[in-house]
Design a protein around this motif. Sequence first.
Motif, mmCIF file in Angstrom:
data_model
loop_
_atom_site.group_PDB
_atom_site.id
_atom_site.type_symbol
_atom_site.label_atom_id
_atom_site.label_comp_id
_atom_site.label_asym_id
_atom_site.label_seq_id
_atom_site.Cartn_x
_atom_site.Cartn_y
_atom_site.Cartn_z
ATOM 1 N N VAL A 83 1.628 -6.710 9.995
ATOM 2 C CA VAL A 83 0.245 -7.170 9.863
ATOM 3 C C VAL A 83 -0.650 -5.989 9.509
ATOM 4 C CG1 VAL A 83 -1.677 -8.253 11.087
ATOM 5 C CG2 VAL A 83 0.669 -9.016 11.524
ATOM 6 N N ASP A 84 -0.388 -4.832 10.128
ATOM 7 C CA ASP A 84 -1.175 -3.625 9.882
ATOM 8 C C ASP A 84 -0.268 -2.422 10.085
ATOM 9 O OD1 ASP A 84 -3.356 -1.937 9.403
ATOM 10 O OD2 ASP A 84 -4.116 -2.082 11.455
ATOM 11 N N LEU A 85 -0.444 -1.413 9.238
ATOM 12 C CA LEU A 85 0.344 -0.196 9.333
ATOM 13 C C LEU A 85 -0.514 0.960 8.854
ATOM 14 C CD1 LEU A 85 3.112 1.085 9.935
ATOM 15 C CD2 LEU A 85 3.776 0.541 7.600
ATOM 16 N N ASP A 86 -0.937 1.821 9.784
ATOM 17 C CA ASP A 86 -1.806 2.948 9.466
ATOM 18 C C ASP A 86 -1.362 4.151 10.288
ATOM 19 O OD1 ASP A 86 -4.108 4.413 8.459
ATOM 20 O OD2 ASP A 86 -5.024 4.071 10.426
ATOM 21 N N MET A 87 -0.523 4.980 9.661
ATOM 22 C CA MET A 87 0.013 6.150 10.340
ATOM 23 C C MET A 87 -0.086 7.359 9.413
ATOM 24 S SD MET A 87 3.289 4.135 11.912
ATOM 25 C CE MET A 87 3.965 5.457 12.841
ATOM 26 N N GLU A 88 0.198 8.539 9.958
ATOM 27 C CA GLU A 88 0.198 9.752 9.154
ATOM 28 C C GLU A 88 1.155 9.557 7.985
ATOM 29 O OE1 GLU A 88 1.046 14.540 9.658
ATOM 30 O OE2 GLU A 88 1.478 13.201 11.318
ATOM 31 N N ALA A 89 0.617 9.582 6.774
ATOM 32 C CA ALA A 89 1.398 9.253 5.587
ATOM 33 C C ALA A 89 2.015 10.495 4.954
ATOM 34 C CB ALA A 89 0.521 8.531 4.573
ATOM 35 N N THR A 90 3.330 10.496 4.827
ATOM 36 C CA THR A 90 4.063 11.518 4.088
ATOM 37 C C THR A 90 5.111 10.810 3.256
ATOM 38 O OG1 THR A 90 5.651 11.836 5.892
ATOM 39 C CG2 THR A 90 3.722 13.283 5.866
ATOM 40 N N SER A 91 5.628 11.484 2.231
ATOM 41 C CA SER A 91 6.557 10.815 1.310
ATOM 42 C C SER A 91 7.824 10.318 2.002
ATOM 43 C CB SER A 91 6.908 11.733 0.145
ATOM 44 O OG SER A 91 7.553 12.893 0.623
ATOM 45 N N GLY A 92 8.368 11.053 2.962
ATOM 46 C CA GLY A 92 9.579 10.603 3.646
ATOM 47 C C GLY A 92 9.330 10.062 5.035
ATOM 48 N N CYS A 93 8.056 9.872 5.386
ATOM 49 C CA CYS A 93 7.683 9.436 6.741
ATOM 50 C C CYS A 93 8.384 10.311 7.779
ATOM 51 C CB CYS A 93 8.020 7.963 6.951
ATOM 52 S SG CYS A 93 7.084 6.844 5.907
ATOM 53 N N ASP A 94 8.283 11.635 7.610
ATOM 54 C CA ASP A 94 8.995 12.573 8.478
ATOM 55 C C ASP A 94 8.310 12.834 9.807
ATOM 56 O OD1 ASP A 94 11.030 12.996 6.590
ATOM 57 O OD2 ASP A 94 9.785 14.447 5.520
ATOM 58 N N TYR A 95 7.002 12.599 9.910
ATOM 59 C CA TYR A 95 6.271 13.009 11.103
ATOM 60 C C TYR A 95 5.970 11.849 12.042
ATOM 61 C CZ TYR A 95 5.878 17.083 8.150
ATOM 62 O OH TYR A 95 6.166 18.137 7.337
ATOM 63 N N ASP A 96 5.229 10.863 11.591
ATOM 64 C CA ASP A 96 4.943 9.666 12.379
ATOM 65 C C ASP A 96 5.568 8.491 11.631
ATOM 66 O OD1 ASP A 96 3.382 11.460 13.750
ATOM 67 O OD2 ASP A 96 1.477 10.490 13.324
ATOM 68 N N TYR A 97 6.306 7.653 12.333
ATOM 69 C CA TYR A 97 6.955 6.546 11.635
ATOM 70 C C TYR A 97 7.372 5.443 12.596
ATOM 71 C CZ TYR A 97 11.300 8.752 13.262
ATOM 72 O OH TYR A 97 12.291 9.296 14.038
ATOM 73 N N ILE A 98 7.645 4.296 12.002
ATOM 74 C CA ILE A 98 8.324 3.208 12.692
ATOM 75 C C ILE A 98 9.572 2.929 11.863
ATOM 76 C CG2 ILE A 98 6.855 1.492 11.544
ATOM 77 C CD1 ILE A 98 7.321 -0.331 13.989
ATOM 78 N N GLU A 99 10.728 2.898 12.527
ATOM 79 C CA GLU A 99 11.985 2.650 11.834
ATOM 80 C C GLU A 99 12.654 1.441 12.469
ATOM 81 O OE1 GLU A 99 15.821 5.018 9.999
ATOM 82 O OE2 GLU A 99 14.698 5.977 11.612
ATOM 83 N N LEU A 100 13.183 0.561 11.633
ATOM 84 C CA LEU A 100 13.822 -0.656 12.104
ATOM 85 C C LEU A 100 15.304 -0.620 11.752
ATOM 86 C CD1 LEU A 100 10.781 -1.413 10.939
ATOM 87 C CD2 LEU A 100 11.434 -3.600 11.864
ATOM 88 N N PHE A 101 16.134 -1.020 12.719
ATOM 89 C CA PHE A 101 17.579 -1.044 12.534
ATOM 90 C C PHE A 101 18.091 -2.464 12.734
ATOM 91 C CE2 PHE A 101 16.494 3.222 13.850
ATOM 92 C CZ PHE A 101 17.274 4.026 13.038
ATOM 93 N N ALA A 108 24.603 2.661 15.712
ATOM 94 C CA ALA A 108 25.649 1.825 15.128
ATOM 95 C C ALA A 108 25.095 0.781 14.165
ATOM 96 C CB ALA A 108 26.427 1.131 16.246
ATOM 97 N N SER A 109 23.819 0.872 13.835
ATOM 98 C CA SER A 109 23.179 -0.154 13.024
ATOM 99 C C SER A 109 22.659 0.420 11.714
ATOM 100 C CB SER A 109 22.008 -0.773 13.790
ATOM 101 O OG SER A 109 22.439 -1.299 15.020
ATOM 102 N N LYS A 110 22.492 -0.454 10.747
ATOM 103 C CA LYS A 110 21.958 -0.060 9.448
ATOM 104 C C LYS A 110 20.430 -0.026 9.499
ATOM 105 C CE LYS A 110 21.782 -1.371 4.661
ATOM 106 N NZ LYS A 110 21.052 -2.366 3.965
ATOM 107 N N SER A 111 19.849 1.064 8.985
ATOM 108 C CA SER A 111 18.392 1.170 8.947
ATOM 109 C C SER A 111 17.845 0.217 7.890
ATOM 110 C CB SER A 111 17.975 2.600 8.620
ATOM 111 O OG SER A 111 16.561 2.672 8.477
ATOM 112 N N LEU A 112 16.842 -0.556 8.273
ATOM 113 C CA LEU A 112 16.149 -1.431 7.332
ATOM 114 C C LEU A 112 14.974 -0.707 6.676
ATOM 115 C CD1 LEU A 112 16.084 -4.758 9.371
ATOM 116 C CD2 LEU A 112 17.613 -4.139 7.507
ATOM 117 N N GLY A 113 14.703 0.506 7.132
ATOM 118 C CA GLY A 113 13.637 1.292 6.534
ATOM 119 C C GLY A 113 12.824 2.027 7.562
ATOM 120 N N LYS A 114 12.206 3.100 7.070
ATOM 121 C CA LYS A 114 11.323 3.944 7.869
ATOM 122 C C LYS A 114 9.954 3.828 7.210
ATOM 123 C CE LYS A 114 12.454 8.370 9.660
ATOM 124 N NZ LYS A 114 12.805 9.777 9.400
ATOM 125 N N TYR A 115 8.937 3.458 7.985
ATOM 126 C CA TYR A 115 7.622 3.153 7.417
ATOM 127 C C TYR A 115 6.532 3.971 8.101
ATOM 128 C CZ TYR A 115 10.309 -0.728 5.636
ATOM 129 O OH TYR A 115 11.270 -1.481 5.016
#
Length: 178
Positions: A83-101, A108-115
Amino acid sequence: SEIPPIIPSFSNQLFLKFKSDSSRYGPGFRIFWDGTATGCGGDLTNPTGSITSPNYPQPYHHQAECVWKIHVGKGSRIQIIFVDLDMEATSGCDYDYIELFDGSIAQASKSLGKYCQGSESAHILESKTNGLYIKFRTDMSHSGRGFHLRYTTICDTEVTGLSGVIESPNFPAPYPHN
């Protein structure tokens, strides 16, 4: 030194070390805590729900690490809508991120992405299993509003074969109304 009245923890753990010597004694101390105050992580089994970063929509805290696990009925999948996503933006989301597996254990799970940044259109993701592992991590500098996501159960599985398992939503807990 003065002890602050509230000591926030920005993860799901807090370490307390009490040290004493033999020179003096006192009345001791008492600590109260509320694990729900920041909303940082948890195990979710409802067929639909919502997750926000701690302090949302105000800026999230530095050095946070939160983990949510969503688990729905066997054979079902999970749809995530940011619904909303506002975090420190970097090209690889290396600093602040939400990652879903896709699964209930990150290793043991596949990453669906780091945002870390939203777009004009909402991010929509779907798991291939009935479990999701969600990790929110922040560093020690910039912060934004954080995130707000909604999830819902997709139960459109076609059953084939001579045997299997079919569960009502939220099983073994009571199923939801409507």
